[in-house]
Design a protein around this motif. Structure first.
Motif, PDB file in Angstrom:
ATOM      1  N   GLU A 106       0.838  -1.201   0.000  1.00  0.00           N
ATOM      2  CA  GLU A 106       0.000   0.000   0.000  1.00  0.00           C
ATOM      3  C   GLU A 106       0.879   1.259   0.000  1.00  0.00           C
ATOM      4  O   GLU A 106       0.612   2.218  -0.740  1.00  0.00           O
ATOM      5  N   GLN A 110       1.071   4.299  -2.756  1.00  0.00           N
ATOM      6  CA  GLN A 110       0.940   5.713  -2.421  1.00  0.00           C
ATOM      7  C   GLN A 110       2.046   6.521  -3.096  1.00  0.00           C
ATOM      8  O   GLN A 110       1.794   7.616  -3.603  1.00  0.00           O
ATOM      9  N   HIS A 146      -7.446   0.653  -3.651  1.00  0.00           N
ATOM     10  CA  HIS A 146      -7.694   1.367  -2.394  1.00  0.00           C
ATOM     11  C   HIS A 146      -6.998   2.732  -2.407  1.00  0.00           C
ATOM     12  O   HIS A 146      -7.610   3.748  -2.075  1.00  0.00           O
ATOM     13  N   VAL A 147      -5.726   2.758  -2.788  1.00  0.00           N
ATOM     14  CA  VAL A 147      -4.973   4.010  -2.818  1.00  0.00           C
ATOM     15  C   VAL A 147      -5.566   4.958  -3.855  1.00  0.00           C
ATOM     16  O   VAL A 147      -5.744   6.151  -3.585  1.00  0.00           O
ATOM     17  N   ARG A 148      -5.907   4.414  -5.013  1.00  0.00           N
ATOM     18  CA  ARG A 148      -6.513   5.253  -6.054  1.00  0.00           C
ATOM     19  C   ARG A 148      -7.826   5.861  -5.573  1.00  0.00           C
ATOM     20  O   ARG A 148      -8.075   7.049  -5.763  1.00  0.00           O
ATOM     21  N   SER A 149      -8.673   5.068  -4.917  1.00  0.00           N
ATOM     22  CA  SER A 149      -9.964   5.588  -4.443  1.00  0.00           C
ATOM     23  C   SER A 149      -9.767   6.624  -3.331  1.00  0.00           C
ATOM     24  O   SER A 149     -10.507   7.600  -3.257  1.00  0.00           O
ATOM     25  N   GLN A 150      -8.753   6.433  -2.478  1.00  0.00           N
ATOM     26  CA  GLN A 150      -8.441   7.422  -1.450  1.00  0.00           C
ATOM     27  C   GLN A 150      -8.059   8.767  -2.074  1.00  0.00           C
ATOM     28  O   GLN A 150      -8.483   9.820  -1.623  1.00  0.00           O
ATOM     29  N   LEU A 151      -7.255   8.694  -3.125  1.00  0.00           N
ATOM     30  CA  LEU A 151      -6.840   9.923  -3.810  1.00  0.00           C
ATOM     31  C   LEU A 151      -8.027  10.610  -4.476  1.00  0.00           C
ATOM     32  O   LEU A 151      -8.121  11.831  -4.472  1.00  0.00           O
ATOM     33  N   GLU A 152      -8.914   9.823  -5.062  1.00  0.00           N
ATOM     34  CA  GLU A 152     -10.106  10.397  -5.697  1.00  0.00           C
ATOM     35  C   GLU A 152     -11.008  11.047  -4.655  1.00  0.00           C
ATOM     36  O   GLU A 152     -11.566  12.111  -4.906  1.00  0.00           O
ATOM     37  N   MET A 153     -11.130  10.433  -3.478  1.00  0.00           N
ATOM     38  CA  MET A 153     -11.930  11.021  -2.412  1.00  0.00           C
ATOM     39  C   MET A 153     -11.303  12.318  -1.920  1.00  0.00           C
ATOM     40  O   MET A 153     -11.990  13.284  -1.654  1.00  0.00           O
ATOM     41  N   ASP A 154      -9.961  12.357  -1.822  1.00  0.00           N
ATOM     42  CA  ASP A 154      -9.270  13.564  -1.391  1.00  0.00           C
ATOM     43  C   ASP A 154      -9.456  14.689  -2.408  1.00  0.00           C
ATOM     44  O   ASP A 154      -9.590  15.852  -2.042  1.00  0.00           O
TER      45      ASP A 154
END
Length: 157
Positions: A106, A110, A146-154
């Motif tokens: 992970e 990132q 997971h990392v990609r979706s976190q970045l999209e949410m940010d």
């Protein structure tokens, strides 16, 4: 016997382990060395990647700014001296459980996503490290998503 002899040489060179915060067998060094290698594999190191490696290491290992700088410097030196990834992945595989090894993947994702581009060399390196750590293809892809979706949410928030 060999360890005593090596310690004698380190002491004579003024590099006693008492003076050194990090060692080759430290899982923090192994992690940081893999991240340093990943960061430089595409031939371009930008400010976003430098910021991300510092952030990832500080958060994961609860390091101060100074400790983080020392860790990255030491890990960079170890990476330059290393002939392969096994030196680092063997430490991580020995010291971490499955969840910990997945966390390393992970962290790598990132860093890959930090500059907004996924270079084929970066993708390949994450795959190779995953294989050496015994992280499944499914978990490697899950961490990428997971990392990609976190970045999209940010970006949305």
């Amino acid at each position: 016997m060999f360890d005593s002899l090596m310690q004698l040489f380190r002491d004579l060179a003024g590099a006693s382990e008492d003076n050194q915060v990090f060692s080759d067998s430290d899982l923090r060094v192994a992690t940081a060395a893999l991240l340093v290698h990943l960061m430089s594999i595409d031939g371009v190191i930008d400010d976003k990647e430098n910021e991300e490696i510092r952030k990832v290491l500080q958060q994961h290992y609860a390091l101060s700014d100074e400790e983080t700088s020392e860790l990255i410097d030491f890990a960079s030196q170890c990476d330059e001296e290393s002939v392969d990834l096994f030196k680092f992945t063997s430490v991580l595989k020995r010291e971490l459980d499955e969840e910990g090894r997945i966390k390393i993947i992970e962290m790598m994702w990132q860093l890959v996503f930090a500059d907004g581009e996924i270079h084929e060399f970066e993708d390949n390196l994450v795959w190779r490290v995953s294989e050496l750590l015994g992280v499944s293809r499914r978990d490697r892809i899950r961490m990428r998503q997971h990392v990609r979706s976190q970045l999209e949410m940010d970006d949305d928030g």
